[in-house]
Scaffold this motif. Structure first.
Motif, mmCIF file in Angstrom:
data_model
loop_
_atom_site.group_PDB
_atom_site.id
_atom_site.type_symbol
_atom_site.label_atom_id
_atom_site.label_comp_id
_atom_site.label_asym_id
_atom_site.label_seq_id
_atom_site.Cartn_x
_atom_site.Cartn_y
_atom_site.Cartn_z
ATOM 1 N N ILE A 74 -35.265 -48.810 -94.120
ATOM 2 C CA ILE A 74 -36.750 -49.277 -94.010
ATOM 3 C C ILE A 74 -36.897 -50.460 -94.788
ATOM 4 N N VAL A 77 -35.059 -53.608 -92.891
ATOM 5 C CA VAL A 77 -35.876 -53.754 -91.799
ATOM 6 C C VAL A 77 -37.109 -54.651 -91.931
ATOM 7 N N LEU A 78 -38.043 -54.068 -93.161
ATOM 8 C CA LEU A 78 -39.172 -54.828 -93.300
ATOM 9 C C LEU A 78 -38.897 -56.358 -93.857
ATOM 10 N N ALA A 81 -37.950 -58.331 -91.138
ATOM 11 C CA ALA A 81 -39.190 -58.687 -90.436
ATOM 12 C C ALA A 81 -40.122 -59.833 -90.917
ATOM 13 N N PHE A 136 -41.995 -58.079 -86.487
ATOM 14 C CA PHE A 136 -42.058 -56.680 -86.554
ATOM 15 C C PHE A 136 -41.824 -55.709 -85.558
ATOM 16 N N VAL A 139 -40.058 -52.557 -86.298
ATOM 17 C CA VAL A 139 -40.564 -51.634 -86.939
ATOM 18 C C VAL A 139 -41.615 -50.840 -85.863
ATOM 19 N N PRO A 142 -38.451 -48.437 -83.146
ATOM 20 C CA PRO A 142 -37.164 -48.132 -83.577
ATOM 21 C C PRO A 142 -35.630 -48.312 -82.894
ATOM 22 N N GLN A 145 -33.584 -50.943 -83.955
ATOM 23 C CA GLN A 145 -32.897 -50.979 -85.287
ATOM 24 C C GLN A 145 -31.524 -50.338 -84.967
#
Length: 334
Positions: A74, A77-78, A81, A136, A139, A142, A145
């Motif tokens: 996470i 990913v953030l 993003a 995003f 996010v 999913p 991802q």
């Protein structure tokens, strides 16, 4: 060693991006207060977006220097993003500037009625909303991802190839084609204006000097062309190589994309304020005034720092007393 070198280059580039765009934003704010031009808000938004690109790049540079490995999914990913959102906001801001200049050339007599404060605010809000959705989306969904096995956060380590291909084909290339269309249309309108002026001059109804509107149109076209050229040269290699890597993972090393081509794309956020300030005389004037004001403040502080309390201010032998003039109390009272 390679990671430290990349981190150093990235940190220096991010610092230059933040500094250049901060100065650009301050100069634009001063210019907006003086002129009240609504179109300058789009350029100000570009400076803010590019400054955010610098801030997000700083985080990636810190990761390069960090000795910790295998960050959480996470977190990566953030981190990515935010990087994609700020870059998307910069690209969309360039598109807004091109659309604004196109509208000014296409409908000059209705421009002030069309570009109101409310419409400018809605367009800027739309830019950041679309940029946030693009960045995003993994996010929120999913499925875009994938589990990362890399020690550092990277685009291709946390995002699914389907998402990357969607961003490139739906976001970058339509924006590039729209850039080209707007510039070609502005070029056509400007050529029609020039032809009409030439016919009027041949009929003896005008003087030898071109109208101010024609000169303004040409300046706007050159500015847009410069920004489009910079955008294409810096971002196109990254997007083309990324598409190749997304389709065929064995055809192109992702390290080259993330270590070199991405840095080339980031340099667009540094070129934007430099090129725009070079093309716009008003912005150069504001920057020179800021530099002159800063220089005066530094000189005043240095001069005040030399005048220590209780220090004997009598002239020393052999020193010219006219270099530091003093004012007596009776003169102040007069």
């Amino acid at each position: 060693m390679a990671s430290s070198a990349l981190g150093t280059i990235l940190a220096v580039l991010a610092s230059l991006i933040i500094a250049a765009n901060t100065l650009m934003a301050v100069a634009l704010l001063r210019l907006i207060q003086k002129s009240g031009s609504k179109g300058l808000y789009f350029v100000l938004n570009l400076a803010v977006a590019d400054a955010m690109v610098g801030f997000t790049a700083t985080g990636v540079a810190i990761d390069e220097f960090s000795q910790s490995s295998y960050p959480t999914q996470i977190f990566c990913v953030l981190r990515m993003a935010f990087v994609i959102s700020s870059s998307a906001a910069s690209i969309l801001s360039l598109l807004l500037i091109a659309c604004d200049r196109h509208l000014a050339i296409r409908k000059p007599f209705h421009y002030l009625q069309l570009v109101t404060g409310l419409r400018v605010g809605l367009r800027l809000l739309g830019v950041w909303l679309v940029a946030a959705i693009i960045g995003f989306l993994p996010v929120l969904a999913p499925a875009f991802q994938k589990i990362s096995s890399y020690k550092k956060c990277s685009f291709f380590g946390v995002f699914h190839p389907t998402y990357m291909l969607t961003v490139f084909c739906v976001g970058f290339f339509p924006a590039l084609f729209l850039f080209i269309y707007l510039y070609c249309d502005m070029l056509k309108v400007a050529s029609v204006h020039a032809q009409h002026i030439q016919e009027v001059q041949q009929a003896g109804l005008a003087g030898g000097c071109p109208p101010a509107r024609t000169t303004s149109d040409m300046k706007a076209m050159r500015t847009v062309a410069t920004l489009i050229g910079s955008f294409t040269l810096t971002w196109l290699p990254f997007f083309l190589a990324s598409i190749v890597l997304t389709v065929c993972s064995e055809c192109f090393p992702y390290k080259v994309i993330e270590s070199y081509l991405w840095l080339l794309g980031l340099s667009n956020s540094l070129l934007n304020p430099l090129l725009y300030s070079y093309r716009q005389k008003d912005v150069r004037l504001q920057l020179s005034q800021l530099a002159a004001g800063l220089k005066r403040r530094v000189l005043v502080r240095l001069r005040n720092g030399r005048r220590l309390p209780g220090r004997d201010t009598k002239a020393l032998p052999g020193r010219d007393t006219k270099a530091l003039p003093t004012v007596s109390c009776p003169r102040l009272q007069d």
